[in-house]
Structures are given as C-alpha cells and as structure tokens.
Scaffold this motif. Sequence first.
Motif, PDB file in Angstrom:
ATOM      1  N   ILE A 182      50.983   9.613 -32.088  1.00 58.68           N
ATOM      2  CA  ILE A 182      52.188   9.655 -31.258  1.00 58.68           C
ATOM      3  C   ILE A 182      51.799  10.086 -29.850  1.00 58.68           C
ATOM      4  O   ILE A 182      51.042  11.046 -29.673  1.00 58.68           O
ATOM      5  CB  ILE A 182      53.225  10.618 -31.855  1.00 58.68           C
ATOM      6  N   PHE A 183      52.306   9.366 -28.859  1.00 55.08           N
ATOM      7  CA  PHE A 183      52.042   9.643 -27.453  1.00 55.08           C
ATOM      8  C   PHE A 183      53.341   9.542 -26.662  1.00 55.08           C
ATOM      9  O   PHE A 183      54.317   8.945 -27.124  1.00 55.08           O
ATOM     10  CB  PHE A 183      51.087   8.599 -26.858  1.00 55.08           C
ATOM     11  N   GLN A 184      53.308  10.061 -25.438  1.00 51.42           N
ATOM     12  CA  GLN A 184      54.399   9.832 -24.504  1.00 51.42           C
ATOM     13  C   GLN A 184      53.878   8.932 -23.386  1.00 51.42           C
ATOM     14  O   GLN A 184      52.765   9.137 -22.876  1.00 51.42           O
ATOM     15  CB  GLN A 184      54.918  11.133 -23.902  1.00 51.42           C
ATOM     16  N   VAL A 185      54.677   7.938 -23.010  1.00 46.90           N
ATOM     17  CA  VAL A 185      54.293   7.032 -21.928  1.00 46.90           C
ATOM     18  C   VAL A 185      54.431   7.783 -20.610  1.00 46.90           C
ATOM     19  O   VAL A 185      55.488   8.344 -20.310  1.00 46.90           O
ATOM     20  CB  VAL A 185      55.168   5.761 -21.918  1.00 46.90           C
ATOM     21  N   VAL A 186      53.363   7.779 -19.825  1.00 41.95           N
ATOM     22  CA  VAL A 186      53.354   8.453 -18.529  1.00 41.95           C
ATOM     23  C   VAL A 186      53.712   7.482 -17.416  1.00 41.95           C
ATOM     24  O   VAL A 186      54.528   7.779 -16.553  1.00 41.95           O
ATOM     25  CB  VAL A 186      51.968   9.082 -18.246  1.00 41.95           C
ATOM     26  N   ASP A 187      53.098   6.291 -17.451  1.00 39.63           N
ATOM     27  CA  ASP A 187      53.299   5.341 -16.363  1.00 39.63           C
ATOM     28  C   ASP A 187      52.773   3.970 -16.775  1.00 39.63           C
ATOM     29  O   ASP A 187      52.110   3.823 -17.799  1.00 39.63           O
ATOM     30  CB  ASP A 187      52.552   5.815 -15.118  1.00 39.63           C
ATOM     31  N   THR A 188      53.048   2.991 -15.930  1.00 38.85           N
ATOM     32  CA  THR A 188      52.483   1.656 -16.082  1.00 38.85           C
ATOM     33  C   THR A 188      51.173   1.625 -15.324  1.00 38.85           C
ATOM     34  O   THR A 188      51.065   2.201 -14.245  1.00 38.85           O
ATOM     35  CB  THR A 188      53.446   0.599 -15.493  1.00 38.85           C
ATOM     36  N   LEU A 189      50.168   0.975 -15.882  1.00 36.42           N
ATOM     37  CA  LEU A 189      48.883   0.828 -15.220  1.00 36.42           C
ATOM     38  C   LEU A 189      48.806  -0.585 -14.668  1.00 36.42           C
ATOM     39  O   LEU A 189      48.966  -1.558 -15.412  1.00 36.42           O
ATOM     40  CB  LEU A 189      47.740   1.077 -16.206  1.00 36.42           C
ATOM     41  N   VAL A 190      48.590  -0.695 -13.363  1.00 38.88           N
ATOM     42  CA  VAL A 190      48.520  -1.998 -12.708  1.00 38.88           C
ATOM     43  C   VAL A 190      47.067  -2.299 -12.379  1.00 38.88           C
ATOM     44  O   VAL A 190      46.412  -1.523 -11.682  1.00 38.88           O
ATOM     45  CB  VAL A 190      49.374  -2.017 -11.420  1.00 38.88           C
ATOM     46  N   GLY A 210      57.259  -3.217 -24.594  1.00 38.51           N
ATOM     47  CA  GLY A 210      58.035  -2.920 -23.395  1.00 38.51           C
ATOM     48  C   GLY A 210      58.430  -1.462 -23.242  1.00 38.51           C
ATOM     49  O   GLY A 210      59.537  -1.162 -22.788  1.00 38.51           O
ATOM     50  N   ALA A 211      57.540  -0.545 -23.589  1.00 36.95           N
ATOM     51  CA  ALA A 211      57.820   0.892 -23.443  1.00 36.95           C
ATOM     52  C   ALA A 211      57.896   1.268 -21.969  1.00 36.95           C
ATOM     53  O   ALA A 211      57.241   0.653 -21.120  1.00 36.95           O
ATOM     54  CB  ALA A 211      56.734   1.710 -24.141  1.00 36.95           C
ATOM     55  N   ARG A 212      58.712   2.291 -21.678  1.00 34.36           N
ATOM     56  CA  ARG A 212      58.889   2.759 -20.304  1.00 34.36           C
ATOM     57  C   ARG A 212      58.427   4.210 -20.183  1.00 34.36           C
ATOM     58  O   ARG A 212      58.381   4.935 -21.182  1.00 34.36           O
ATOM     59  CB  ARG A 212      60.347   2.652 -19.893  1.00 34.36           C
ATOM     60  N   PRO A 213      58.116   4.650 -18.952  1.00 30.90           N
ATOM     61  CA  PRO A 213      57.734   6.051 -18.767  1.00 30.90           C
ATOM     62  C   PRO A 213      58.780   6.987 -19.373  1.00 30.90           C
ATOM     63  O   PRO A 213      59.983   6.778 -19.216  1.00 30.90           O
ATOM     64  CB  PRO A 213      57.657   6.199 -17.246  1.00 30.90           C
ATOM     65  N   GLY A 214      58.298   7.998 -20.091  1.00 28.96           N
ATOM     66  CA  GLY A 214      59.170   8.946 -20.762  1.00 28.96           C
ATOM     67  C   GLY A 214      59.383   8.636 -22.225  1.00 28.96           C
ATOM     68  O   GLY A 214      59.708   9.520 -23.011  1.00 28.96           O
ATOM     69  N   ASN A 215      59.197   7.362 -22.626  1.00 28.95           N
ATOM     70  CA  ASN A 215      59.347   6.989 -24.037  1.00 28.95           C
ATOM     71  C   ASN A 215      58.266   7.632 -24.888  1.00 28.95           C
ATOM     72  O   ASN A 215      57.121   7.756 -24.462  1.00 28.95           O
ATOM     73  CB  ASN A 215      59.233   5.477 -24.237  1.00 28.95           C
ATOM     74  N   TRP A 216      58.650   8.024 -26.094  1.00 26.37           N
ATOM     75  CA  TRP A 216      57.685   8.436 -27.111  1.00 26.37           C
ATOM     76  C   TRP A 216      57.368   7.210 -27.927  1.00 26.37           C
ATOM     77  O   TRP A 216      58.265   6.428 -28.285  1.00 26.37           O
ATOM     78  CB  TRP A 216      58.279   9.536 -27.993  1.00 26.37           C
ATOM     79  N   VAL A 217      56.083   6.994 -28.218  1.00 28.54           N
ATOM     80  CA  VAL A 217      55.652   5.793 -28.925  1.00 28.54           C
ATOM     81  C   VAL A 217      54.646   6.154 -30.009  1.00 28.54           C
ATOM     82  O   VAL A 217      54.034   7.223 -29.978  1.00 28.54           O
ATOM     83  CB  VAL A 217      55.006   4.772 -27.956  1.00 28.54           C
ATOM     84  N   PHE A 218      54.490   5.252 -30.986  1.00 26.39           N
ATOM     85  CA  PHE A 218      53.375   5.391 -31.916  1.00 26.39           C
ATOM     86  C   PHE A 218      52.402   4.264 -31.611  1.00 26.39           C
ATOM     87  O   PHE A 218      52.788   3.203 -31.112  1.00 26.39           O
ATOM     88  CB  PHE A 218      53.821   5.395 -33.383  1.00 26.39           C
TER      89      PHE A 218
END
Length: 95
Positions: free
Chosen positions: A3-11, A42-50
């Motif tokens: 489990i992680f939290q999305v910090v940002d999009t990497l360009v 399509g996760a966004r910053p702040g989302n918790w994801v697996f």
Amino acid sequence: MDIFQVVDTLVCTLRVSGLDHCSLRVLRDAKGKLQVATDPVGARPGNWVFTVNGSAGRYAMGDAKILTDLTIGGIIDDWESEATPASAAVAPQAS
C-alpha cells in the motif's frame, strides 16, 4: 502487494520504447520512501493505492512487453490503519 500514497505524477518526455504511453506516478510508503509505478487506473495525488510488483506488474498493465516491476493495481476507497503515516496529506476516512 503493498500500500502506498500517490505523491505526484512523474513527467518524462524521453522514455525507452517499453514505457511509451504509460502514466507514471511517484508513490510514498509508510516510512517515506519514494518509488515510481506505472498507473493503468488513473490514480491522483493523495490517493491510497495497492501495487502489484515483480513480473506480475507487467501483466497488471495489460501488456507483458511493458517494462515495469511496479504497477498500481487499484485505488483504495476506504481503509483505516494505525500504520498510516501521520504526515500523510490525505488520511483515509472510515465509513
């Protein structure tokens, strides 16, 4: 799976051909370590994801030719844990 939290999009404008057209996200674990994962959901910053890691990460992208070993498998809608970092920008909410 982790489990992680999305910090940002990497360009990244220049990539190897095995990562063409893949969305990339910067993820933070409970200890603050950052990692990069491909994102088919399509996760966004702040989302918790697996995440799905290792060779299964390529299959989670839907194409075993994609060069990844860490893929977001889903966005967590509801999760409560004492392991949640206190410094997290968006804390999970209980229903």
